[in-house]
Design a protein around this motif. Structure first.
Motif, PDB file in Angstrom:
ATOM      1  N   ALA A  33       1.879  17.619 -20.881  1.00 45.03           N
ATOM      2  CA  ALA A  33       0.997  17.575 -19.718  1.00 45.03           C
ATOM      3  C   ALA A  33      -0.437  17.609 -20.218  1.00 45.03           C
ATOM      4  N   MET A  34      -1.282  16.832 -19.565  1.00 40.71           N
ATOM      5  CA  MET A  34      -2.682  16.739 -19.950  1.00 40.71           C
ATOM      6  C   MET A  34      -3.563  17.149 -18.780  1.00 40.71           C
ATOM      7  N   GLY A  35      -4.754  17.591 -19.091  1.00 38.27           N
ATOM      8  CA  GLY A  35      -5.663  18.010 -18.043  1.00 38.27           C
ATOM      9  C   GLY A  35      -7.084  17.576 -18.326  1.00 38.27           C
ATOM     10  N   ILE A  51      -1.855  16.317 -15.243  1.00 36.35           N
ATOM     11  CA  ILE A  51      -0.831  15.305 -15.041  1.00 36.35           C
ATOM     12  C   ILE A  51       0.284  15.553 -16.040  1.00 36.35           C
ATOM     13  N   SER A  52       1.494  15.598 -15.556  1.00 32.54           N
ATOM     14  CA  SER A  52       2.636  15.839 -16.421  1.00 32.54           C
ATOM     15  C   SER A  52       2.968  14.562 -17.198  1.00 32.54           C
ATOM     16  N   GLY A  53       3.861  14.704 -18.156  1.00 28.98           N
ATOM     17  CA  GLY A  53       4.285  13.535 -18.905  1.00 28.98           C
ATOM     18  C   GLY A  53       4.904  12.461 -18.025  1.00 28.98           C
ATOM     19  N   ALA A  54       5.499  12.893 -16.930  1.00 26.31           N
ATOM     20  CA  ALA A  54       6.141  11.961 -16.006  1.00 26.31           C
ATOM     21  C   ALA A  54       5.207  11.473 -14.916  1.00 26.31           C
ATOM     22  N   ARG A  71      -2.629   8.515 -16.493  1.00 26.99           N
ATOM     23  CA  ARG A  71      -2.369   8.482 -17.929  1.00 26.99           C
ATOM     24  C   ARG A  71      -1.706   7.173 -18.304  1.00 26.99           C
ATOM     25  N   ASP A  72      -1.922   6.786 -19.530  1.00 21.99           N
ATOM     26  CA  ASP A  72      -1.305   5.591 -20.111  1.00 21.99           C
ATOM     27  C   ASP A  72      -0.578   6.061 -21.356  1.00 21.99           C
ATOM     28  N   ASN A  73       0.717   6.287 -21.230  1.00 25.62           N
ATOM     29  CA  ASN A  73       1.464   6.845 -22.354  1.00 25.62           C
ATOM     30  C   ASN A  73       1.524   5.873 -23.541  1.00 25.62           C
ATOM     31  N   ALA A  74       1.529   4.599 -23.273  1.00 25.65           N
ATOM     32  CA  ALA A  74       1.596   3.620 -24.367  1.00 25.65           C
ATOM     33  C   ALA A  74       0.322   3.667 -25.222  1.00 25.65           C
ATOM     34  N   ARG A  75      -0.822   3.867 -24.561  1.00 25.85           N
ATOM     35  CA  ARG A  75      -2.099   3.926 -25.282  1.00 25.85           C
ATOM     36  C   ARG A  75      -2.524   5.346 -25.609  1.00 25.85           C
TER      37      ARG A  75
END
Length: 118
Positions: A33-35, A51-54, A71-75
Motif C-alpha cells: 500500500a502506498m500513500g 491506495i492498496s496494492g489492489a 497507481r500504475d503497478n507496471a511502472r
C-alpha cells in the motif's frame, strides 16, 4: 534499496490543479500500500491518501472529493491528482508506503513543493 522520487509540484493559483507523481525502485511495488503525505511549514506531516496494492483508496477529510490517488503497478508509480487547490494545500508533498506506523518511517524522499498562491 528503496528509493522514492516525487515530482510534479509547482506554483498554482487557488482553484487550480496539479498532478504529482512518485516513481519507486527497489521494491516489489504491487505488494505494498502506498500513500501521499504532506508537511506544511510549522506543522506535522499528515497523511492525505492511501491506495492498496489492489487499488482500494482512502482519503483524509481535508482532501476528500478534491484529490485522487492512483497507481500504475507496471511502472511502479503512484500519482496524486489535486483539484480545487487552496492556500492551505501549500506544503511539501511526499509519497511513501502506507502503514499504521508511518510516523516512525525513517526514509522519506526529497518531496515536491506545492505552493498555492495568487
Amino acid at each position: 534499496q528503496v528509493q522514492l522520487v516525487e515530482s510534479g509540484g509547482g506554483l498554482v493559483q487557488p482553484g487550480g490543479s496539479l498532478r504529482l507523481s512518485c516513481v519507486t525502485s527497489g521494491i516489489i511495488f504491487s505488494n505494498y500500500a502506498m500513500g501521499w503525505y504532506r508537511q506544511a511549514p510549522g506543522k506535522q506531516r499528515e497523511v492525505l491518501a492511501s491506495i492498496s496494492g489492489a487499488g482500494a483508496t482512502m482519503y483524509a477529510d481535508s482532501v476528500k472529493g478534491r484529490f485522487i490517488i492512483s497507481r500504475d503497478n507496471a511502472r511502479k508509480m503512484v500519482h496524486l491528482q489535486m483539484n480545487s487547490l487552496n492556500n492551505e494545500d501549500t506544503a511539501v508533498y511526499y509519497c511513501n508506503f502506507h502503514r499504521r506506523d508511518w510516523r516512525q518511517f525513517t526514509y522519506w524522499g526529497q518531496g515536491t513543493q506545492v505552493t498555492v498562491s495568487s
